[in-house]
Design a protein around this motif. Structure first.
Motif, PDB file in Angstrom:
ATOM      1  N   TYR A  57      32.646 -40.092  39.787  1.00 29.66           N
ATOM      2  CA  TYR A  57      32.216 -40.015  41.189  1.00 29.66           C
ATOM      3  C   TYR A  57      32.328 -38.584  41.700  1.00 29.66           C
ATOM      4  CZ  TYR A  57      32.362 -40.621  46.255  1.00 29.66           C
ATOM      5  OH  TYR A  57      32.121 -40.510  47.608  1.00 29.66           O
ATOM      6  N   LYS A  58      33.413 -37.894  41.345  1.00 26.95           N
ATOM      7  CA  LYS A  58      33.594 -36.509  41.773  1.00 26.95           C
ATOM      8  C   LYS A  58      32.540 -35.594  41.144  1.00 26.95           C
ATOM      9  CE  LYS A  58      38.596 -36.830  42.545  1.00 26.95           C
ATOM     10  NZ  LYS A  58      39.931 -36.363  42.077  1.00 26.95           N
ATOM     11  N   ALA A  59      32.182 -35.887  39.896  1.00 29.15           N
ATOM     12  CA  ALA A  59      31.140 -35.091  39.238  1.00 29.15           C
ATOM     13  C   ALA A  59      29.809 -35.240  39.970  1.00 29.15           C
ATOM     14  CB  ALA A  59      30.997 -35.525  37.777  1.00 29.15           C
ATOM     15  N   LYS A  60      29.521 -36.442  40.447  1.00 34.15           N
ATOM     16  CA  LYS A  60      28.301 -36.668  41.222  1.00 34.15           C
ATOM     17  C   LYS A  60      28.355 -35.881  42.536  1.00 34.15           C
ATOM     18  CE  LYS A  60      26.106 -39.898  38.751  1.00 34.15           C
ATOM     19  NZ  LYS A  60      24.710 -39.756  38.248  1.00 34.15           N
ATOM     20  N   GLY A  76      27.440 -32.098  42.529  1.00 34.41           N
ATOM     21  CA  GLY A  76      26.067 -31.661  42.317  1.00 34.41           C
ATOM     22  C   GLY A  76      25.403 -32.222  41.086  1.00 34.41           C
ATOM     23  N   LYS A  77      26.104 -33.075  40.327  1.00 34.02           N
ATOM     24  CA  LYS A  77      25.528 -33.742  39.158  1.00 34.02           C
ATOM     25  C   LYS A  77      25.283 -32.774  38.009  1.00 34.02           C
ATOM     26  CE  LYS A  77      23.260 -36.840  42.430  1.00 34.02           C
ATOM     27  NZ  LYS A  77      21.991 -37.384  42.947  1.00 34.02           N
ATOM     28  N   ASN A  78      24.818 -33.309  36.887  1.00 25.13           N
ATOM     29  CA  ASN A  78      24.517 -32.513  35.689  1.00 25.13           C
ATOM     30  C   ASN A  78      25.700 -31.614  35.294  1.00 25.13           C
ATOM     31  OD1 ASN A  78      22.985 -31.600  33.519  1.00 25.13           O
ATOM     32  ND2 ASN A  78      22.105 -29.912  34.700  1.00 25.13           N
ATOM     33  N   CYS A  79      26.891 -32.212  35.212  1.00 23.37           N
ATOM     34  CA  CYS A  79      28.066 -31.439  34.873  1.00 23.37           C
ATOM     35  C   CYS A  79      29.070 -32.317  34.132  1.00 23.37           C
ATOM     36  CB  CYS A  79      28.710 -30.840  36.127  1.00 23.37           C
ATOM     37  SG  CYS A  79      29.323 -32.090  37.298  1.00 23.37           S
ATOM     38  N   VAL A  80      30.085 -31.679  33.581  1.00 23.70           N
ATOM     39  CA  VAL A  80      31.172 -32.386  32.894  1.00 23.70           C
ATOM     40  C   VAL A  80      32.459 -32.104  33.663  1.00 23.70           C
ATOM     41  CG1 VAL A  80      32.530 -32.593  30.786  1.00 23.70           C
ATOM     42  CG2 VAL A  80      30.053 -32.229  30.638  1.00 23.70           C
ATOM     43  N   LEU A  81      33.142 -33.171  34.045  1.00 24.08           N
ATOM     44  CA  LEU A  81      34.374 -33.014  34.826  1.00 24.08           C
ATOM     45  C   LEU A  81      35.505 -33.753  34.110  1.00 24.08           C
ATOM     46  CD1 LEU A  81      35.274 -31.680  37.480  1.00 24.08           C
ATOM     47  CD2 LEU A  81      34.959 -33.923  38.591  1.00 24.08           C
ATOM     48  N   VAL A  82      36.660 -33.134  34.059  1.00 23.57           N
ATOM     49  CA  VAL A  82      37.837 -33.707  33.392  1.00 23.57           C
ATOM     50  C   VAL A  82      38.759 -34.318  34.431  1.00 23.57           C
ATOM     51  CG1 VAL A  82      39.819 -33.259  31.915  1.00 23.57           C
ATOM     52  CG2 VAL A  82      37.681 -32.024  31.546  1.00 23.57           C
ATOM     53  N   GLY A  83      39.234 -35.526  34.153  1.00 28.36           N
ATOM     54  CA  GLY A  83      40.139 -36.192  35.090  1.00 28.36           C
ATOM     55  C   GLY A  83      41.435 -36.637  34.424  1.00 28.36           C
ATOM     56  N   LEU A 132      15.586 -34.852  33.942  1.00 34.81           N
ATOM     57  CA  LEU A 132      16.497 -35.848  33.395  1.00 34.81           C
ATOM     58  C   LEU A 132      17.833 -35.159  33.139  1.00 34.81           C
ATOM     59  CD1 LEU A 132      17.211 -38.611  32.142  1.00 34.81           C
ATOM     60  CD2 LEU A 132      16.333 -37.733  29.963  1.00 34.81           C
ATOM     61  N   SER A 133      18.882 -35.646  33.784  1.00 35.89           N
ATOM     62  CA  SER A 133      20.211 -35.073  33.597  1.00 35.89           C
ATOM     63  C   SER A 133      21.238 -36.189  33.755  1.00 35.89           C
ATOM     64  CB  SER A 133      20.483 -33.952  34.610  1.00 35.89           C
ATOM     65  OG  SER A 133      20.514 -34.472  35.933  1.00 35.89           O
ATOM     66  N   ALA A 134      22.478 -35.862  33.448  1.00 36.82           N
ATOM     67  CA  ALA A 134      23.549 -36.852  33.567  1.00 36.82           C
ATOM     68  C   ALA A 134      24.843 -36.176  33.976  1.00 36.82           C
ATOM     69  CB  ALA A 134      23.732 -37.604  32.255  1.00 36.82           C
ATOM     70  N   SER A 135      25.687 -36.921  34.666  1.00 35.61           N
ATOM     71  CA  SER A 135      27.005 -36.446  35.061  1.00 35.61           C
ATOM     72  C   SER A 135      28.047 -37.095  34.152  1.00 35.61           C
ATOM     73  CB  SER A 135      27.280 -36.802  36.517  1.00 35.61           C
ATOM     74  OG  SER A 135      26.288 -36.246  37.366  1.00 35.61           O
ATOM     75  N   ASP A 157      26.747 -41.029  33.599  1.00 41.38           N
ATOM     76  CA  ASP A 157      25.749 -41.759  34.362  1.00 41.38           C
ATOM     77  C   ASP A 157      24.506 -40.885  34.502  1.00 41.38           C
ATOM     78  OD1 ASP A 157      25.372 -44.109  36.566  1.00 41.38           O
ATOM     79  OD2 ASP A 157      24.517 -42.235  37.303  1.00 41.38           O
ATOM     80  N   ILE A 158      23.343 -41.463  34.237  1.00 48.36           N
ATOM     81  CA  ILE A 158      22.089 -40.715  34.385  1.00 48.36           C
ATOM     82  C   ILE A 158      21.860 -40.430  35.860  1.00 48.36           C
ATOM     83  CG2 ILE A 158      19.599 -40.711  33.954  1.00 48.36           C
ATOM     84  CD1 ILE A 158      20.116 -42.734  31.721  1.00 48.36           C
ATOM     85  N   ASP A 159      21.617 -39.189  36.189  1.00 44.31           N
ATOM     86  CA  ASP A 159      21.428 -38.789  37.584  1.00 44.31           C
ATOM     87  C   ASP A 159      20.108 -39.323  38.138  1.00 44.31           C
ATOM     88  OD1 ASP A 159      23.824 -37.341  37.520  1.00 44.31           O
ATOM     89  OD2 ASP A 159      22.821 -35.549  36.744  1.00 44.31           O
ATOM     90  N   ASP A 160      20.191 -39.957  39.313  1.00 45.85           N
ATOM     91  CA  ASP A 160      19.001 -40.424  40.052  1.00 45.85           C
ATOM     92  C   ASP A 160      18.070 -41.271  39.186  1.00 45.85           C
ATOM     93  OD1 ASP A 160      19.826 -38.925  42.353  1.00 45.85           O
ATOM     94  OD2 ASP A 160      19.059 -37.119  41.376  1.00 45.85           O
ATOM     95  N   PHE A 161      18.657 -42.161  38.419  1.00 48.17           N
ATOM     96  CA  PHE A 161      17.837 -42.971  37.497  1.00 48.17           C
ATOM     97  C   PHE A 161      16.877 -43.881  38.259  1.00 48.17           C
ATOM     98  CE2 PHE A 161      17.290 -46.558  34.436  1.00 48.17           C
ATOM     99  CZ  PHE A 161      16.639 -45.840  33.447  1.00 48.17           C
ATOM    100  N   HIS A 162      17.297 -44.347  39.417  1.00 44.51           N
ATOM    101  CA  HIS A 162      16.404 -45.209  40.210  1.00 44.51           C
ATOM    102  C   HIS A 162      15.140 -44.470  40.625  1.00 44.51           C
ATOM    103  CE1 HIS A 162      18.871 -43.069  43.160  1.00 44.51           C
ATOM    104  NE2 HIS A 162      17.916 -43.278  44.056  1.00 44.51           N
TER     105      HIS A 162
END
Length: 241
Positions: free
Chosen positions: A228-231, A234-241, A201-204, A123-128
């Motif tokens: 959701y946890k990646a957001k 702090g965003k701009n990261c890769v999280l494994v679930g 411009l970043s994405a989680s 998801d693009i961070d803070d796209f709005h």
């Protein structure tokens, strides 16, 4: 649709011209007069009907051309409609309904052959805020740029889709969690940059792997929770679930 109608008009015009030319040649050669004479005495003049073979051939050629042209254009039109129905109009990526069909098929393949697949959701961070500060046109351009990045950095066997307004999903067949994380990190770094007025411009990213004991719905729920946890981290990261 307008091009389709214009093509039909052109075909009809060509057939009319062809047959008008044929009629003119027939009059010049008195073929019609010979035709009526042959009808009146067809028993004696039966052999003269071979003179009309060129006419019949041209008429049949016109009919065959028209039918084949209609078949080809209808086929192309159907393919165009089908492709538009399966693609996001802005990014030209698969839309959500299409990728859901691919997910179902991939899980069935996984259960049969036991070859893992992975799902990447980001998801693009803070796209709005980007749309608010830079405008919707700039927001659309960013989405298109990201779609190009995805298509240029994924395998041909991967399925890339626009999952939501600013969400994208990548289905990676025959791919384990570790390989998917490498791809996600590459994409995260590739799209990260500073836009106008210092806006970043970043994405989680969330990555998950198939599980035989888990339904497809549960897998998608898990990857959504991971995103959701990646957001939250702090965003701009890769999280494994």
């Amino acid at each position: 649709m307008a091009m389709h109608k214009n093509s039909i008009f052109l075909d009809i015009l060509l057939i009319v011209i062809l047959n008008v030319g044929l009629a003119f040649c027939s009059l010049k050669l008195n073929l019609f007069e010979q035709f009526f004479e042959s009808i009146n005495g067809y028993l004696e003049q039966f052999g003269s009907l071979e003179q009309f073979i060129p006419i019949v051939f041209l008429l049949m050629s016109s009919l065959v051309y028209f039918v084949l042209r209609r078949w080809w254009e209808n086929r192309q039109y159907a393919l165009h409609v089908e492709q538009n129905a399966s693609r996001d109009p802005l990014t030209k990526l698969l839309n959500r309904r299409s990728i859901e069909c691919n997910l179902i098929a991939e899980r069935e393949r996984f259960l049969r052959y036991h070859e893992n697949f992975s799902v990447i959701l980001f998801d693009i961070d803070d796209f709005h805020e980007i749309n608010k500060n830079l405008g919707n046109l700039e927001g659309d351009r960013i989405l298109i740029d990201i779609s190009n990045l995805l298509q240029n950095n994924t395998r041909k066997t991967d399925c890339v889709a626009r999952w939501g307004e600013e969400e994208f999903l990548i289905l990676c067949p025959v791919c384990n969690r570790e390989q998917a994380v490498i791809l996600a990190e590459k994409l995260r770094a590739g799209l990260f940059r500073t836009l106008k007025d210092g806006i970043e411009l970043s994405a989680s990213f969330a990555v998950t792997q198939s599980n035989e004991t888990e339904s497809l719905e549960a897998l998608l729920k898990r990857v959504n929770l991971t995103l959701y946890k990646a957001k939250q981290r702090g965003k701009n990261c890769v999280l494994v679930g």
